[in-house]
Design an enzyme around this catalytic site. Sequence first.
Site, short mmCIF file in Angstrom:
data_model
loop_
_atom_site.label_atom_id
_atom_site.label_comp_id
_atom_site.label_asym_id
_atom_site.label_seq_id
_atom_site.Cartn_x
_atom_site.Cartn_y
_atom_site.Cartn_z
N PRO A 2 0.82 -1.22 0.00
CA PRO A 2 0.00 0.00 0.00
C PRO A 2 0.86 1.27 0.00
CG PRO A 2 -0.75 -1.56 1.68
CD PRO A 2 0.58 -2.04 1.20
N GLU A 3 0.64 2.11 -1.00
CA GLU A 3 1.28 3.42 -1.04
C GLU A 3 0.17 4.44 -1.30
OE1 GLU A 3 5.09 3.68 -2.89
OE2 GLU A 3 5.50 1.54 -2.64
N LYS A 51 -0.89 8.26 3.03
CA LYS A 51 -1.21 6.85 3.23
C LYS A 51 -2.30 6.64 4.28
CE LYS A 51 3.52 5.40 2.16
NZ LYS A 51 4.67 4.56 2.61
N ARG A 239 13.26 -2.60 4.75
CA ARG A 239 13.20 -2.09 3.39
C ARG A 239 14.11 -2.92 2.49
NH1 ARG A 239 8.83 1.35 3.02
NH2 ARG A 239 8.77 2.66 4.87
#
Length: 249
Positions: A2-3, A51, A239
């Site tokens: 989700p971005e 977001k 990340r």
Amino acid sequence: MPEGDTVWHTAAALRQALAGKTLTRCDIRVPRFATVDLTGQVVDEVLSRGKHLFIRTGSASIHSHLKMDGSWRVTTRPPDHRVRIILEAGDVRAAGIDLGVLEILDRAHDQDAVAHLGPDLLGADWDPRLAAANLTADPQRPLAEALLDQRVMAGIGNVYCNELCFVSGLLPTAPVTALADPQRLAVRARDMLWANRSRWSRCTTGDTRRGRQLWVYGRAGQPCRRCGTAIASDHTADRVAFWCPSCQR
């Protein structure tokens, strides 16, 4: 993952399903708000901010953040253990699943929760000059770190971060000062999210065919679409960075 574009699209789907309708069920499965019941309230609006997603009804605002794995679905399926909230309006059911943040706020002050964010890439407050100024506030900061900071501009996640580093010709670890034109990159970021805001399958290359949508993200070991060099990657705690050793400096 989700971005900002995913959240914008999610808000649009929830708005179409719920806006203007009266809630006939409100089941919140978060201990702190488990006793809150918004049944009988009309859903006035659904909006996104970076977001973050807000469902406004009556004097309350349902604030959620998808984090890494969350989603909202308009569904007829029975709920499972991952569901954090169920909203029903007649025969319409919306379920919030694995939401990273779920809270009920005073509608009059719900935007206080996102007051720290930079300009929203998909919002009415978008300002590329302010985004560029935020981006270059710390010239020695690594580019990827700055792009992921929602206080710089709101909506970029790891996918767009890697793709933007590629189109800028810079390594994710390169300092922000290496950017020749920070405002151009900010505009490019907005263009990427804007182009993808109404579809679930994200594309940054302009080629929407399966397997050709992204420049570097998720393509470790595969040939660069520009020069053929194998895409490199590096994993950190939360990340993953992807880059072309030839095209990015």
